[in-house]
Design an enzyme around this catalytic site. Structure first.
Site, mmCIF file in Angstrom:
data_model
loop_
_atom_site.group_PDB
_atom_site.id
_atom_site.type_symbol
_atom_site.label_atom_id
_atom_site.label_comp_id
_atom_site.label_asym_id
_atom_site.label_seq_id
_atom_site.Cartn_x
_atom_site.Cartn_y
_atom_site.Cartn_z
ATOM 1 C CE1 TYR A 109 -4.093 1.669 0.279
ATOM 2 C CE2 TYR A 109 -1.811 4.109 1.806
ATOM 3 C CZ TYR A 109 -3.497 3.610 1.143
ATOM 4 O OH TYR A 109 -4.334 4.290 1.275
ATOM 5 C CD1 TRP A 111 -1.691 7.341 -1.184
ATOM 6 C CD2 TRP A 111 -1.156 9.679 -2.738
ATOM 7 N NE1 TRP A 111 -2.647 8.756 -0.560
ATOM 8 C CE2 TRP A 111 -2.597 9.707 -1.720
ATOM 9 C CE3 TRP A 111 -0.814 10.399 -2.934
ATOM 10 C CZ2 TRP A 111 -3.235 10.779 -1.621
ATOM 11 C CZ3 TRP A 111 -1.631 11.946 -3.012
ATOM 12 C CH2 TRP A 111 -3.167 11.838 -2.669
HETATM 13 N N1 LIG Z 1 -0.587 18.540 1.942
HETATM 14 C C1 LIG Z 1 -0.841 17.215 1.759
HETATM 15 N N2 LIG Z 1 -2.441 16.832 1.327
HETATM 16 C C2 LIG Z 1 -3.394 15.346 1.292
HETATM 17 C C3 LIG Z 1 -2.167 14.568 2.351
HETATM 18 C C4 LIG Z 1 -0.917 14.845 2.417
HETATM 19 O O1 LIG Z 1 -0.009 14.292 3.109
HETATM 20 N N3 LIG Z 1 -0.796 16.285 2.499
HETATM 21 N N4 LIG Z 1 -2.552 13.463 2.119
HETATM 22 C C5 LIG Z 1 -4.021 12.819 1.084
HETATM 23 C C6 LIG Z 1 -5.243 12.003 1.495
HETATM 24 S S1 LIG Z 1 -3.484 10.543 0.778
HETATM 25 C C7 LIG Z 1 -5.956 11.874 2.348
HETATM 26 S S2 LIG Z 1 -6.666 10.664 2.242
HETATM 27 C C8 LIG Z 1 -6.486 13.103 2.326
HETATM 28 C C9 LIG Z 1 -7.381 13.268 3.560
HETATM 29 O O2 LIG Z 1 -8.334 14.144 3.660
HETATM 30 P P1 LIG Z 1 -8.749 14.276 5.526
HETATM 31 O O3 LIG Z 1 -9.698 13.394 5.995
HETATM 32 O O4 LIG Z 1 -9.692 15.478 4.527
HETATM 33 O O5 LIG Z 1 -7.378 14.766 6.321
HETATM 34 P P2 LIG Z 1 -7.126 15.591 7.415
HETATM 35 O O6 LIG Z 1 -5.463 16.538 7.699
HETATM 36 O O7 LIG Z 1 -6.124 14.531 8.380
HETATM 37 O O8 LIG Z 1 -8.260 15.927 8.501
HETATM 38 C C10 LIG Z 1 -8.865 16.184 8.119
HETATM 39 C C11 LIG Z 1 -9.824 17.157 9.375
HETATM 40 O O9 LIG Z 1 -10.475 16.329 9.566
HETATM 41 C C12 LIG Z 1 -11.130 17.072 11.389
HETATM 42 N N5 LIG Z 1 -11.069 16.095 11.967
HETATM 43 C C13 LIG Z 1 -10.160 15.099 13.114
HETATM 44 N N6 LIG Z 1 -11.081 14.328 13.669
HETATM 45 C C14 LIG Z 1 -12.018 15.398 14.122
HETATM 46 C C15 LIG Z 1 -13.327 14.675 14.551
HETATM 47 O O10 LIG Z 1 -13.893 13.846 15.163
HETATM 48 N N7 LIG Z 1 -14.705 15.174 13.936
HETATM 49 C C16 LIG Z 1 -14.555 15.991 13.675
HETATM 50 N N8 LIG Z 1 -15.693 17.600 13.413
HETATM 51 N N9 LIG Z 1 -12.935 16.964 13.036
HETATM 52 C C17 LIG Z 1 -11.679 16.060 12.873
HETATM 53 C C18 LIG Z 1 -9.196 17.719 12.089
HETATM 54 O O11 LIG Z 1 -9.250 18.721 12.911
HETATM 55 C C19 LIG Z 1 -8.826 17.387 10.554
HETATM 56 O O12 LIG Z 1 -7.741 18.128 10.404
HETATM 57 O O13 LIG Z 1 -5.963 14.481 1.818
HETATM 58 C C20 LIG Z 1 -4.639 14.150 0.930
HETATM 59 N N10 LIG Z 1 -4.164 15.422 1.208
HETATM 60 N N1 LIG Z 2 -2.058 8.056 12.015
HETATM 61 C C1 LIG Z 2 -2.091 9.018 10.839
HETATM 62 N N2 LIG Z 2 -1.542 7.492 10.190
HETATM 63 C C2 LIG Z 2 -1.952 7.335 8.798
HETATM 64 C C3 LIG Z 2 -2.976 8.592 8.822
HETATM 65 C C4 LIG Z 2 -3.907 9.657 9.461
HETATM 66 O O1 LIG Z 2 -4.452 10.168 9.466
HETATM 67 N N3 LIG Z 2 -3.272 9.453 10.488
HETATM 68 N N4 LIG Z 2 -3.837 8.577 7.002
HETATM 69 C C5 LIG Z 2 -3.533 7.730 6.766
HETATM 70 C C6 LIG Z 2 -3.819 7.843 4.699
HETATM 71 S S1 LIG Z 2 -5.140 8.320 4.519
HETATM 72 C C7 LIG Z 2 -2.773 7.366 4.262
HETATM 73 S S2 LIG Z 2 -3.104 7.747 2.350
HETATM 74 C C8 LIG Z 2 -1.288 6.728 3.975
HETATM 75 C C9 LIG Z 2 -0.271 7.207 3.383
HETATM 76 O O2 LIG Z 2 0.737 6.396 3.289
HETATM 77 P P1 LIG Z 2 1.513 5.832 2.020
HETATM 78 O O3 LIG Z 2 1.035 6.400 0.742
HETATM 79 O O4 LIG Z 2 2.512 4.748 2.518
HETATM 80 O O5 LIG Z 2 2.643 7.276 2.274
HETATM 81 P P2 LIG Z 2 4.143 7.798 1.651
HETATM 82 O O6 LIG Z 2 4.662 8.505 2.230
HETATM 83 O O7 LIG Z 2 3.356 8.158 0.279
HETATM 84 O O8 LIG Z 2 4.647 6.622 1.128
HETATM 85 C C10 LIG Z 2 5.080 6.731 -0.281
HETATM 86 C C11 LIG Z 2 6.676 5.895 -0.412
HETATM 87 O O9 LIG Z 2 6.891 5.229 -1.418
HETATM 88 C C12 LIG Z 2 8.333 5.889 -2.691
HETATM 89 N N5 LIG Z 2 7.636 5.982 -3.390
HETATM 90 C C13 LIG Z 2 8.005 7.557 -4.247
HETATM 91 N N6 LIG Z 2 7.925 7.649 -5.335
HETATM 92 C C14 LIG Z 2 8.681 5.790 -5.442
HETATM 93 C C15 LIG Z 2 8.282 4.813 -6.957
HETATM 94 O O10 LIG Z 2 8.433 5.593 -8.601
HETATM 95 N N7 LIG Z 2 8.963 3.544 -6.743
HETATM 96 C C16 LIG Z 2 9.321 2.797 -4.610
HETATM 97 N N8 LIG Z 2 9.757 1.582 -5.084
HETATM 98 N N9 LIG Z 2 8.902 4.124 -4.080
HETATM 99 C C17 LIG Z 2 8.136 5.009 -4.382
HETATM 100 C C18 LIG Z 2 8.579 7.499 -1.048
HETATM 101 O O11 LIG Z 2 9.476 7.411 -1.070
HETATM 102 C C19 LIG Z 2 7.863 6.599 -0.161
HETATM 103 O O12 LIG Z 2 8.741 5.726 1.089
HETATM 104 O O13 LIG Z 2 -1.211 7.417 5.600
HETATM 105 C C20 LIG Z 2 -2.114 6.282 6.500
HETATM 106 N N10 LIG Z 2 -1.925 7.100 7.673
HETATM 107 MO MO LIG Z 3 -5.015 8.641 2.048
#
Ligand SMILES: Nc1nc2c(c(=O)[nH]1)N[C@H]1C(S)=C(S)[C@@H](COP(=O)(O)OP(=O)(O)OC[C@H]3O[C@@H](n4cnc5c(=O)[nH]c(N)nc54)[C@H](O)[C@@H]3O)O[C@H]1N2
Ligand SMILES: Nc1nc2c(c(=O)[nH]1)N[C@H]1C(S)=C(S)[C@@H](COP(=O)(O)OP(=O)(O)OC[C@H]3O[C@@H](n4cnc5c(=O)[nH]c(N)nc54)[C@H](O)[C@@H]3O)O[C@H]1N2
Ligand SMILES: [Mo]
Length: 765
Positions: A109, A111
């Site tokens: 899993y 990105w």
């Molecule tokens: N810059 C940047 N953008 C991203 C990402 C990133 O790593 N960096 N990751 C991407 C990914 S993989 C995803 S899945 C999306 C996720 O998108 P979201 O799930 O929307 O992102 P979060 O920032 O985790 O959470 C949004 C807000 O929910 C609020 N929150 C948390 N718990 C609760 C609760 O119990 N109740 C309420 N009402 N609010 C709560 C928090 O204050 C938080 O700031 O973002 C994407 N966008």
């Molecule tokens: N506590 C907490 N934990 C969370 C979340 C949260 O809200 N709270 N959010 C969750 C969510 S929504 C998500 S989506 C996950 C994200 O978790 P990940 O998707 O695992 O996070 P990334 O840091 O994007 O990891 C991508 C990795 O791929 C590597 N990479 C980039 N390009 C390439 C490539 O071309 N080839 C290879 N082999 N490697 C590459 C990067 O160097 C990096 O190490 O985290 C989850 N974890």
């Molecule tokens: Mo995500």
């Protein structure tokens, strides 16, 4: 200096390089709101944490199978590609012949990087399928609870999770936008697959100018941009279902609900009514009842409920809502509340999930197919819900429930990860580490020495997205993007495709893997397949060569006025939903029949395993929200300048309310210890009144940097040392990172140096 344009998950940039290193990053001129995350690219190609050569963990090289417990604690030995390919192939062959392909975990899993061809996970799956298959993972960390639940409630999931009515439609129609979890602009900086223009800020401004009133229901004020002048309804984390029940009770008890909508478009209102009025549990879900749980004053709840009825109201919930204990309930309840209001399928009204969670959510209203690398067929049937990885590794043969059936965890001997970082993304890292000791062999392809790479046996260096050509795009984005190689790969790094081709050669499947095509042949094929899939569209696509020269193809057909569920609203009998009743299921007989106590047949307030109302709050009185970082993508390029600038005193920032800081003698910039009974991390304090008292917030993605040999710790602030590894419910088994209690205290010992961004010791062969 050479200058070339390419796209990444967080935008399109003109990138200047000298001698194979990035020296300037300028966003493409027509991006109205460029993301500062781009600055993290500066200096990343030849950084000291780059993986330059294939490497094998020292005692794996000596004694292979008996050294899993030493993972993450040893030096590596650099080896040649030839040696590495043979070693991986031998191990794969051994494991599949002794234990079968089921014992290979290839879920992988993550990105990875933008780009359809070099998508690491697709490459790995294609390869593993050719050698007999692998145990896979299903669903995401992002919103697993929604993926499993929504098909029962509204008939499918993806269109609802990532394609709500678009901003163009809200502007001019919506009057009240009630945002549970806010609409955090910081998250719309990214789109998986790549993007060329960041659009949400402008849409938000236009929505504000059009008179939409925003209500930010969140423990954090900045979840809605200050320009929107949102009313802040600050609630106790994880209590949104209770608040929504209080809103629903007010609506139904004042007879304000839309009976005709409920009758014609929904099933199960009687069950909801019974629950609201306490028929099943003797408790009326009044505003006062809700208030005692969620901490929002009763009159705020009743007045909000009445306004929701009186105005054209959009009720939105962020994806984060699903990443908490019982994360299924909140989306079910959001739909239920919107059904009571009765505006589902009307312009500007109804429910919505995920606005601005990524750039593509809520923008185009489009679903343009983009071709993906063909992955073949996986003959192995075993799988896990993605966040159950530690359970699987720790409990081979044990039974788990998921989506109405029981399954058995396979016995995993071999793990291959490409494009993800489980030691960033998974919960309870000390537990993950215990589980990670068990497989016989762990391979990781990565660009940098992440925690996952350090904890693997064979580490293969990957060419970064700037060092290869690709085609980018995603179905709801507005363009297809030519991603052009900026410079040759550093050191001995290769693309995942080339790495896997080499291993495929050892195993005799390279012809099938490569089909005799080179990188540009593949990119052209993916482009032509995309054009073919879109053939029914009226738009003319350029030839591949024109597209590549131009660098981008913009879709002209943007739906100006996309209203989710409009057709269903117009004709519920013709455009039936694919639920058993064809309607929205506020009560689901199918889910009831699963007999899951943690996911009953209608949306229910179920206490999270950890929240401010639970017993643990006596020892750990602060709710830790671990949301997405504004200055990087997850853990990627955490060592880069934008991410580093966001740290406080060199550690990940923890935001804390002034009262909580004062009572703990914590000052701005202090290094603090954040802990619970799962572990401890250091963080840098930022004091801010925009966070509810008894709530603290840290972003995910700081590279894991344990105090020597103490896995349940991090000197740097990796939040997943603290979070709990438990499924949302037996239905979806999604992650519950956002249900987490901690205590915070000043850190008075000598502050240790950070080591996360320094590579492990590498010896020569
Ligand atoms: N810059 C940047 N953008 C991203 C990402 C990133 O790593 N960096 N990751 C991407 C990914 S993989 C995803 S899945 C999306 C996720 O998108 P979201 O799930 O929307 O992102 P979060 O920032 O985790 O959470 C949004 C807000 O929910 C609020 N929150 C948390 N718990 C609760 C609760 O119990 N109740 C309420 N009402 N609010 C709560 C928090 O204050 C938080 O700031 O973002 C994407 N966008
Ligand atoms: N506590 C907490 N934990 C969370 C979340 C949260 O809200 N709270 N959010 C969750 C969510 S929504 C998500 S989506 C996950 C994200 O978790 P990940 O998707 O695992 O996070 P990334 O840091 O994007 O990891 C991508 C990795 O791929 C590597 N990479 C980039 N390009 C390439 C490539 O071309 N080839 C290879 N082999 N490697 C590459 C990067 O160097 C990096 O190490 O985290 C989850 N974890
Ligand atoms: Mo995500």
């Amino acid at each position: 200096m050479s200058l070339e344009r390419t796209s990444l998950h967080w935008g399109t940039y003109d990138i200047g390089t000298i001698n194979g290193e990035v020296v300037s990053v300028d966003s493409a001129p027509d991006d109205p709101d460029p993301s500062p995350i781009g600055a993290n690219l500066l200096g990343n190609l030849k950084s000291k944490v780059r993986i330059y050569q294939p490497a094998v963990r020292e005692s794996f090289l000596k004694s292979r199978l008996k050294s899993g417990h030493r993972r993450g604690r040893e030096a590596f030995v650099s080896v040649s590609w030839d040696y590495a390919e043979k070693l991986v192939a031998e191990e794969l062959d051994r494991v599949r012949s002794v234990y079968g392909n089921e014992s290979i975990y290839g879920g992988s899993y993550g990105w990875g990087s933008a780009g359809r061809f070099h998508h690491a996970q697709s490459q790995l799956h294609r390869f593993l399928n050719l050698i007999g298959g692998f145990t896979r993972s299903v669903n995401t960390y992002s919103f697993a609870a929604a993926e499993v639940l929504l098909p029962y409630i509204v008939g499918s999931q993806r269109p609802f999770i990532s394609r709500p009515s678009n901003w163009q439609n809200l502007i001019g129609n919506t009057e009240l936008f009630v945002a549970f979890g806010g609409i955090p602009l910081k998250n719309s900086q990214v789109s998986s697959g790549g993007l060329s223009a960041h659009l949400h800020r402008d849409y938000m401004k236009a929505a504000y100018r059009a008179g939409i009133k925003f209500v930010n229901v969140s423990p954090i004020r900045s979840d809605t941009k200050s320009e929107l002048k949102a009313e802040w309804v600050s609630l106790v984390p994880n209590t949104d279902v209770a608040l929504m029940l209080g809103l629903a009770f007010t609506i139904v008890s004042e007879n304000l609900h839309d009976s005709s909508f409920l009758e014609n478009y929904c099933v199960g209102f009687e069950k909801i009514e019974g629950y609201l009025f306490g028929k099943s549990d003797g408790i009326k879900k009044t505003a006062l009842w809700a208030s005692e749980i969620c901490g929002v004053k009763p009159d705020v709840i009743t007045s909000l409920a009445r306004r929701m009825i009186a105005r054209r109201t959009l009720i939105s919930a962020s994806w984060s809502m699903t990443r908490q204990d019982h994360g299924e309930q909140i989306y079910w309840m959001t739909i239920t509340l919107a059904a009571l209001v009765g505006q589902i399928g009307l312009p500007g009204g109804g429910f919505a999930f995920g606005y601005s969670a990524e750039n593509k959510v809520g923008v185009s209203g489009l679903e343009n197919p983009v071709s993906r690398l063909a992955q073949g067929i996986n003959p192995v049937t075993s799988f896990i819900p993605v966040a159950r990885i530690a359970d699987m590794l720790l409990g081979p043969g044990q039974t788990f429930s998921y989506n109405g059936a029981d399954y058995v965890y396979p016995d995993i001997r071999f793990v291959y990860w490409a494009g993800g970082n489980p030691f960033h993304h998974h919960q309870d890292l000390a537990r993950l580490m215990r589980a990670w000791h068990r497989p016989e062999t762990i391979i990781c392809n990565d660009i940098h020495w992440t925690a996952t790479a350090r904890c693997s046996d064979i580490v293969l260096p990957v060419a970064s997205p700037l060092e290869r050509n690709d085609i980018g795009g995603s179905p709801s984005e507005l363009s297809l993007l030519a991603m052009k190689q900026i410079c040759p790969a550093a050191g001995e790094a290769r693309t995942d495709h080339d790495i896997l081709s080499g291993i495929a050669r050892q195993l005799g499947v390279d012809d099938q893997f490569t089909e005799g095509l080179d990188e540009m042949d593949w990119i052209k094929r993916l482009y032509l397949e995309t054009v073919e899939m879109a053939e029914h569209e009226s738009q003319r696509f350029p030839s591949f060569e024109e597209f590549w020269d131009e660098g981008e193809f913009k879709y002209s057909k943007v739906k100006d006025n996309y209203v989710m569920l409009r057709e269903f609203r117009v004709s519920p009998s013709r455009d039936r939903l694919s639920t058993p009743s064809g309607k929205i299921e506020l009560y689901s007989e199918v889910i009831t029949e699963f007999q899951y106590k943690d996911c009953p047949g209608y949306p229910t307030w179920l206490e999270p395993h950890e929240w401010l109302g639970s017993e643990q709050s006596r020892d750990f009185p602060l709710h830790l929200i671990t949301n997405q970082p504004g200055d990087r993508l997850h853990s990627q390029l955490d060592f880069g300048p934008a991410s580093s600038a966001g740290k406080v005193s060199g550690r990940e920032k923890i935001t804390i309310n002034p009262d909580d800081a004062k009572s703990r003698s914590i000052k701005e910039g202090d290094i603090v210890r954040v802990f619970n009974d799962r572990g401890e991390v250091l963080a840098g304090a930022h004091i801010c009144s925009g966070i509810r008292s008894s709530v603290v917030q840290m972003a995910t993605g700081a590279w894991w940097d344990p105090f020597s040999n103490k896995t349940a710790s991090c000197k740097h602030g990796n939040v997943n040392v603290l979070t709990k590894d438990q499924g949302t419910s037996q239905l979806a088994q999604g992650p519950t990172a956002l249900s987490c209690l901690v205590q915070v205290e000043p850190y008075l010992d000598e502050v240790p140096d950070l080591t996360a961004h320094i590579p492990p010791e590498i010896r020569s062969f």
